[in-house]
Design an enzyme around this catalytic site. Structure first.
Site, PDB file in Angstrom:
ATOM      1  N   ASP A 466       0.964  -1.203   0.000  1.00  0.00           N
ATOM      2  CA  ASP A 466      -0.011  -0.144  -0.101  1.00  0.00           C
ATOM      3  C   ASP A 466       0.862   1.370  -0.021  1.00  0.00           C
ATOM      4  O   ASP A 466       2.272   0.998   0.328  1.00  0.00           O
ATOM      5  CB  ASP A 466      -1.076  -0.040   1.198  1.00  0.00           C
ATOM      6  CG  ASP A 466      -1.753   1.118   1.426  1.00  0.00           C
ATOM      7  OD1 ASP A 466      -2.220   1.711   0.629  1.00  0.00           O
ATOM      8  OD2 ASP A 466      -1.884   1.652   2.606  1.00  0.00           O
ATOM      9  N   ASP A 660      -2.064  -0.896   6.089  1.00  0.00           N
ATOM     10  CA  ASP A 660      -2.287  -0.436   7.413  1.00  0.00           C
ATOM     11  C   ASP A 660      -3.878   0.203   7.386  1.00  0.00           C
ATOM     12  O   ASP A 660      -4.306   0.614   8.683  1.00  0.00           O
ATOM     13  CB  ASP A 660      -1.446   0.907   7.777  1.00  0.00           C
ATOM     14  CG  ASP A 660      -1.968   2.108   6.925  1.00  0.00           C
ATOM     15  OD1 ASP A 660      -2.146   2.117   6.103  1.00  0.00           O
ATOM     16  OD2 ASP A 660      -1.396   3.251   7.483  1.00  0.00           O
TER      17      ASP A 660
END
Length: 786
Positions: A466, A660
């Site tokens: 990410d 996250d």
């Protein structure tokens, strides 16, 4: 707030609201960890699993012989932890449940640290036999061997006194339906004792005087003595017990990192009294809200918040990062942190198992108690091993007697087969390496959820990352803005946007809210908050109407064609009222300092790195270009990320995902292995197979390398254990190994497996080695500054 309300933490505001990705564990499934005392080999662990798996209220059981723990998932509406404990105790072991306020489970008796009086007694009885055997080796024949009646007494004391734990374990094992290694030891040594006793008692005319006189020069073919083998049984029991003792000490004091973690908290602390004075009290007496003091060189006892003083603390035991952090008023402290310099006064916010250290101890304990897929092979083999070995021993006895006509030779061959075939090394091969690998990973700030997670991480060839909060710091700032409605000031639009974004956890939302606070802008009350998948967040503000904050399309905003270059590499947050666009903000986020190093390390290890982000493609391409990542995908929804990972898996890749946010949970669940970044959302951390306790991406590189080293170690252990048994049994059957050598070899095989696993505890990554060289200089500079 309506039922569709969600929070988000990903650059695209793209939140997966499907129930399948955010379903809590059913309340009818509870988890229990037990500390098991009394296991002697893998068959013991298999026996406990077999007994518990028969209970209808038990869903899943995993028993670790090396870790001496049992992880049990059960239905709390049908049974209780006390009942589960009782079931285990009935199998012949001692089980204890971890106390609610304790950092770890304790057994009634620590067999690894108690005084080994039984082992000492065994060796005292063995010494006369060793003296006699030394005489045989030096040419004195049987002259140094004690009389047969003395041998009988010593062997009987050993066989039916000092070896009593073997009998208890063997009987409990037989009752449980699975024969363990102690069954083999008991069968072999009792047979030796009974055969030797029979020969002695039938020698001569059977009178007491005849028995005493016949044995004054010992056994083994002396002219006036029978060929007895009492020394063989005594040596087997002594060697096996010695091996077990060394095994216990190695498992508990060298391989088990939990003991090292528990030693990080002091037994006593300095507590501030109402009059301002400090008194030493036991850590167990500390309560949440108490004020404690931690001086230079001491350890922080609990989690807390600094209320006075300042200093530098090293929290590497949790984060894996050895760099000391400055702590002053208002900063949080973690239990176990070393106060490197300064003095801190802090208020206790959590103690015992509620601390971050307690959470780590529990997570590590659960993980070490789980099983890797490689362990299933060893379990299947050991489950049928003992019956097969007994059969081989009987065949060996029959064939040898038939070929040689010598019952004593046949007996020694059969006993050697029984002793050397004990599957201890096989049972230790996987769990010992898992224990060591988990401990090393924890030292590097990586908490694997279970053994399967570590195994999966060791096999990956692709890592999907990410962007926001993973590659970047996750704290973007406003770098530019554009206003559509010129009648509104920038601060007015920011105030409206921040009022809605205050109900989200996205890094961009946090940036807008923090900027509004810095500018002292008060926030409006909002209602009917909801997150729109892949678009943004919306809510109503009384007097204004429906506010939308998110992508330009979501806010019905068309940006001018020619914008400053910063807009091409920044994330865009647009705002509208009742679908009338107000304007947009450009927010940029810096890369983490060591992100380039981490990407390079992964690529050097042969790992294919891919960037997937919900942000616009221009931003994603810019970040990928900075890091040398060839494949970068923008405008990715959670479903897109999961689908792309599934395609990679279909192509034969083993994929890991690191993120996250809530949005990353579907991709994490799809990937073979997954890493939740430090301070990521709860959903991400629960979806991930491992948690990174530091902010650095180097933890992913460390996790992958540690996992690979652990897998190599497991395969080495399994290879040596299988080879040991495959070679040892034929050698014993053909008479090349006597029972004493077989017992020594069996003990050494277990110790060798443990020693090989112990090598993992010395594992260091390249970064850790570099830090070792540079830390001394950094420490001197920091201490010089005070």
């Amino acid at each position: 707030m309506n039922d569709t309300t969600r929070t988000t933490k990903d650059e695209s505001y793209d939140v997966e609201t499907d129930v399948e990705f955010n379903t809590p564990l059913t309340p009818q499934r509870a988890h229990l960890q037990l500390a098991i005392d009394g296991m002697t080999c893998q068959a013991c662990a298999s026996r406990i699993e077999k007994v518990l798996n028969k209970k209808p209220s038990v869903y899943e059981v995993s028993v670790s012989f090396a870790g001496e723990t049992a992880n049990v998932d059960y239905d709390p509406t049908q049974t209780t932890p006390e009942q589960v404990t009782e079931w285990v105790n009935k199998t012949g072991f001692v089980a204890n449940v971890q106390a609610a306020d304790s950092l770890f489970a304790q057994t009634d008796e620590d067999t690894a640290t108690q005084y080994p009086w039984r082992l000492i007694g065994l060796w005292v009885c063995l010494v006369p036999f060793l003296v006699g055997m030394a005489g045989m080796l030096t040419g004195f024949g049987m002259a140094w061997m004690p009389p047969v009646w003395v041998q009988f007494i010593l062997a009987t004391v050993v066989q039916f006194g000092l070896a009593l734990p073997f009998y208890k374990s063997a009987w409990a094992s037989i009752k449980g339906g699975l024969a363990n290694m102690d069954v083999l030891v008991v069968i072999g040594t009792v047979t030796i004792w009974a055969y030797s006793t029979y020969l002695w008692l039938t020698h001569g005319d059977g009178t007491l005087n005849s028995l005493l006189q016949s044995g004054h020069l010992g056994g083994h073919g002396a002219s006036n003595s029978p060929a007895v083998y009492f020394e063989a049984g005594v040596m087997v029991i002594a060697f096996v017990r010695t091996g077990k003792y060394l095994e216990e000490r190695t498992k508990k004091h060298s391989l088990n990192s939990i003991d090292l973690l528990l030693s990080l908290t002091p037994d006593e602390v300095e507590q501030q009294q109402p009059n301002g004075e400090f008194h030493n009290i036991a850590l167990s007496d500390v309560q949440v809200g108490d004020v404690l003091r931690a001086k230079q060189g001491s350890r922080v006892a609990t989690d807390g918040t600094v209320i006075d003083g300042s200093g530098w603390c090293v929290e590497s035991h949790l984060t894996g990062e050895s760099v000391a952090l400055k702590k002053e008023q208002g900063n949080g402290l973690l239990a176990g942190a070393l106060v490197e310099n300064g003095s801190l006064l802090y208020r206790v916010s959590a103690k015992g198992s509620d601390t971050k250290l307690g959470d780590m101890v529990q997570a590590l304990s659960d993980a070490q108690g789980s099983k890797a897929n490689l362990a299933r092979l060893a379990d299947r083999v050991t489950a049928i091993f003992v019956p097969v070995v007994v059969t081989i021993a009987l065949v060996t006895f029959g064939v040898t007697w038939w070929l040689t006509g010598m019952v004593d030779t046949a007996l020694m061959h059969a006993v050697s087969v029984l002793v050397i075939a004990c599957p201890c090394a096989l049972g230790l091969a996987t769990p010992a390496a898992i224990m060591a690998g988990m401990g090393v990973a924890a030292r590097h700030g990586v908490w694997f959820k279970d053994a399967q997670s570590l195994e999966a991480a060791g096999n990956i060839d692709t890592v999907v990352l990410d962007k926001t909060g993973t590659l970047t710091i996750g704290k973007p700032t406003i770098v530019d803005h554009v206003m559509v409605d010129k009648s509104l000031a920038v601060d007015d639009v920011l105030q409206i946007a921040a009022s809605v974004e205050a109900h989200g956890s996205h890094p961009l939302a946090t940036a807008l809210v923090n900027t509004a606070k810095d500018r002292q802008l008060s926030l409006f009350n909002v209602t009917d908050i909801s997150v729109i998948k892949g678009a943004g967040i919306q809510a109503n503000i009384e007097g204004l109407g429906l506010i939308k904050v998110g992508t330009a399309e979501f806010a019905n905003l068309t940006l001018p064609r020619f914008m400053p270059k910063v807009w091409q590499i920044a994330s865009t947050v647009a705002i509208s009222i009742n679908d009338e666009p107000l304007g947009a903000f450009a927010l940029a986020d810096d890369l983490k300092a060591d992100t380039p190093q981490a990407i390079a390390a992964l690529q050097d290890a042969g790992i294919n790195v891919i960037l997937m982000s919900g942000d616009k493609q221009s931003v994603v391409d810019h970040v990928a270009g900075q890091l040398g990542i060839d494949k970068a995908y923008g405008k990715m929804s959670p479903r897109d990320k999961a689908s792309q990972i599934a395609l990679l898996q279909t192509a034969g890749h083993k994929v890991a995902m690191a993120g996250d946010g809530v949005n990353d949970a579907p991709a994490m669940a799809t990937a073979d292995a997954s890493f939740a970044m430090f301070e990521g959302t709860d959903v991400a951390q629960h979806s991930a197979s491992a948690r990174l306790m530091g902010e650095s991406l180097m933890h992913i590189d460390a996790a992958q390398k540690i996992a690979q080293a652990t897998l190599r170690n497991i395969k080495q252990n399994l290879f040596f254990a299988f080879i040991y048994n495959c070679l040892g049994i034929p050698l014993a059957a053909f008479g090349f190994l006597n029972p004493m050598i077989a017992a020594a070899a069996m003990a050494l095989s277990s110790i060798s497996v443990l020693m090989n696993a112990l090598r993992l505890t010395r594992f260091k990554t390249e970064v850790e080695l570099d830090n070792t060289v540079s830390t001394s200089h950094t420490d001197k500079e920091r201490l010089a500054k005070g």
